[in-house]
Design a protein around this motif. Structure first.
Motif, PDB file in Angstrom:
ATOM      1  N   GLY A 250       0.794  -1.224   0.000  1.00 55.51           N
ATOM      2  CA  GLY A 250       0.000   0.000   0.000  1.00 55.51           C
ATOM      3  C   GLY A 250       0.821   1.266   0.000  1.00 55.51           C
ATOM      4  N   ARG A 251       2.127   1.155   0.173  1.00 54.09           N
ATOM      5  CA  ARG A 251       2.961   2.359   0.150  1.00 54.09           C
ATOM      6  C   ARG A 251       2.888   3.005  -1.224  1.00 54.09           C
ATOM      7  NH1 ARG A 251       9.383   2.995   1.815  1.00 54.09           N
ATOM      8  NH2 ARG A 251       9.681   5.066   0.900  1.00 54.09           N
ATOM      9  N   THR A 252       2.868   4.323  -1.258  1.00 54.72           N
ATOM     10  CA  THR A 252       2.727   5.051  -2.520  1.00 54.72           C
ATOM     11  C   THR A 252       4.015   5.787  -2.855  1.00 54.72           C
ATOM     12  OG1 THR A 252       1.822   6.985  -1.387  1.00 54.72           O
ATOM     13  CG2 THR A 252       0.245   5.362  -2.211  1.00 54.72           C
ATOM     14  N   ASN A 253       4.207   5.989  -4.156  1.00 57.71           N
ATOM     15  CA  ASN A 253       5.313   6.796  -4.695  1.00 57.71           C
ATOM     16  C   ASN A 253       6.676   6.304  -4.216  1.00 57.71           C
ATOM     17  OD1 ASN A 253       3.421   8.421  -5.995  1.00 57.71           O
ATOM     18  ND2 ASN A 253       3.298   9.844  -4.271  1.00 57.71           N
ATOM     19  N   LYS A 293       2.001   2.579  -6.423  1.00 55.72           N
ATOM     20  CA  LYS A 293       1.505   1.906  -5.226  1.00 55.72           C
ATOM     21  C   LYS A 293       2.130   0.531  -5.148  1.00 55.72           C
ATOM     22  CE  LYS A 293      -2.751   0.827  -2.675  1.00 55.72           C
ATOM     23  NZ  LYS A 293      -4.231   0.850  -2.703  1.00 55.72           N
ATOM     24  N   ASP A 295       2.536  -3.244  -4.403  1.00 52.30           N
ATOM     25  CA  ASP A 295       1.727  -4.457  -4.242  1.00 52.30           C
ATOM     26  C   ASP A 295       2.632  -5.660  -4.470  1.00 52.30           C
ATOM     27  OD1 ASP A 295       2.149  -4.435  -6.944  1.00 52.30           O
ATOM     28  OD2 ASP A 295       0.060  -3.986  -7.491  1.00 52.30           O
TER      29      ASP A 295
END
Length: 512
Positions: A250-253, A293, A295
């Motif tokens: 779920g971490r972004t960028n 994102k 995954d």
């Protein structure tokens, strides 16, 4: 044997003594095209008969050649030689004591030994030697040699001093490890070209480092220096940065940057994965790979390849996707909610404390001024205010911090006027009476209530009717009837009231 040694020593001493009598210059230098003078003299000819003088030229590594001969009985003679036609006695010798010569338009090939030799009797031949040094200012230059990084020594720089006389001296100044090789080549005109090469094992780390060639020559005031920078070509050296080992679901960028250095500069950059498939949420812009994102598809090894004209370099990083331990956004919301709740509780507690304090002060004020004494304190001691028997005039000994009132005896008989609206006028037996109503919070704040000590003090004073201890200010309001000018005198007489201490105060004035 000893006698033989003594004989040899005596001969050497005799030769040394005679050699000192022929005076010449040890060295003479000249540039091509100039005229050079070679001086010679016999200093002490006592007891010696000088018969002839001969100048001999001996080139370096060549044979001796007579170039000029003088005999007092004959004219000067110039045999065939490399300087014939350019050599002469100067000045023309009139005696054997100073047979100097001059050579015009000297050439580089004229360099060598010039011997002035005397034929004498009885000592034999005596001579002096002059070295003619021809000078030629060289043309100096230096250049860098572009090479590929490798493991064997190669020439990385070259320095030359062309057509100089005497040969130039070349040295190198640098911090890199290497060594120099020097060669000298003599030209047809006797000039010398000196070539020096610097050799080293070229590495990528040495690219761009300083290397100086220093040329020293007799014709120069100071050595000439050439600053060079090593040019070593090598394929790109690649490094991927940006992965912090904390890529969770779920971490972004998430960003990976591919940095590369090379000579020549890198031309192309290519991203790929070991699995062969690039994640759908990955965006590539030049040397930057951005994962929108994180995954499961990001759980792979990313490879960056960079190429230049020399070759290709690469680096890789393996991304391990982790489960999030704490959601950063939820933690921020919880922290904000806790802080907000604490602030709200503190604000509510402060408001409750203020309200409780005000309520206690209000209750204490009403107890100190309550009952029938309320009206008395408001109107200043309950004394009569006029000869008509109306009550409500201002006294002098009560607490004047409450609402202030004035009595108006106008023709319209409006009765008592009020400055605070929480008392309503009431007519009893034809006379105005004031019926106090419950004061509001604003009235309580404006009343500037006294503290308990002052309240008890004024209560005791009022109980004993000690008006002489009242220390309030001067009356701030004087009520007079405004519609009867002829009653001023009578009004003033009725208004004033004598006190026990001998003072006189007004019944109708309100004291603060």
């Amino acid at each position: 044997m000893i006698g033989l040694l003594c004989l040899v020593a005596s001969m050497l001493a005799s030769h040394g003594a005679s050699g000192q009598r022929v005076k010449v210059e040890p060295e003479v230098s000249s540039y091509p095209g100039q005229t050079v003078n070679l001086r010679c003299a016999f200093t002490d000819a006592t007891g010696i008969q000088l018969t002839m003088v001969t100048w001999i030229y001996e080139p370096k590594g060549g044979e001796r050649t007579n170039i000029a001969v003088f005999h007092p009985s004959f004219a000067p003679n110039y045999p065939d030689s490399p300087v014939k036609g350019r050599v002469s006695f100067s000045p023309s010798p009139s005696s054997m004591s100073s047979p100097s010569i001059a050579i015009t338009d000297v050439r580089m090939t004229d360099e060598g030994k010039y011997i002035c030799e005397y034929a004498s009797y009885p000592s034999g031949n005596e001579q002096g030697i002059t070295h003619l040094v021809m000078l030629a200012k060289p043309q100096n230059s230096a250049s860098i040699v572009t090479v590929l990084a490798g493991s064997t020594p190669v020439v990385v720089a070259r320095c030359e001093s062309v057509d100089g006389r005497p040969p130039a001296e070349i040295s190198w100044v640098t911090v890199v490890n290497g060594n120099a090789t020097t060669q000298k080549n003599t030209g047809a005109d006797n000039t010398v070209t000196v070539t020096s090469e610097y050799r080293m094992v070229p590495t990528a780390a040495d690219n761009g480092k300083d290397l100086s060639c220093v040329v020293g020559h007799r014709t120069q005031v100071k050595p000439e220096s050439f600053l060079l920078k090593l040019a070593i070509q090598y394929p790109p050296q690649v490094t991927i940065v940006g992965y912090d080992n904390n890529w969770y679901m779920g971490r972004t960028n998430g960003i990976l940057t591919c940095n590369a250095v090379g000579n020549p500069p890198p031309m192309t950059t290519q991203w790929k994965t070991m699995s062969g498939e690039m994640p759908e949420l990955a965006q590539i812009t030049n040397n930057v790979l951005k994962v929108l994102k994180v995954d499961d598809s990001v759980n792979t090894t990313f490879v960056c390849e960079v190429s230049n004209r020399i070759g290709t370099g690469r680096d890789q990083v393996t991304v391990v996707v982790r489960e999030p331990s704490v959601n950063p956004s939820n933690a921020g919301v919880v922290a904000g909610a806790v802080i907000g709740s604490l602030l709200a509780l503190l604000l509510v507690a402060a408001l409750i404390a203020v309200l409780v304090t005000r309520s206690r002060r209000q209750q204490q004020g009403y107890r100190a001024n309550g009952g029938s004494d309320m009206k008395t304190r408001m109107f200043g001691g309950g004394k009569k205010a006029s000869k008509n028997g109306t009550s409500g005039g201002a006294g002098s000994g009560g607490n004047n911090n409450g609402p202030m009132y004035g009595y108006n005896e106008s023709s319209s008989h409006q009765g008592l006027g009020e400055k605070n609206n929480h008392h309503q006028p009431l007519t009893v037996g034809g006379r105005p009476e004031i019926v106090p109503t419950a004061p509001t919070a604003e009235d309580i704040l404006l009343s500037n209530e006294l503290d308990d000590v002052e309240r008890r003090k004024f209560d005791e004073l009022e109980a004993e009717e000690r008006y002489d201890h009242f220390t309030g200010g001067a009356p701030i309001l004087q009520l007079r009837p405004h519609d009867q000018d002829d009653m001023i005198g009578e009004y003033m007489d009725d208004d004033m009231e004598s006190q026990r201490d001998g003072s006189v105060i007004s019944r109708t004035a309100v004291y603060v």
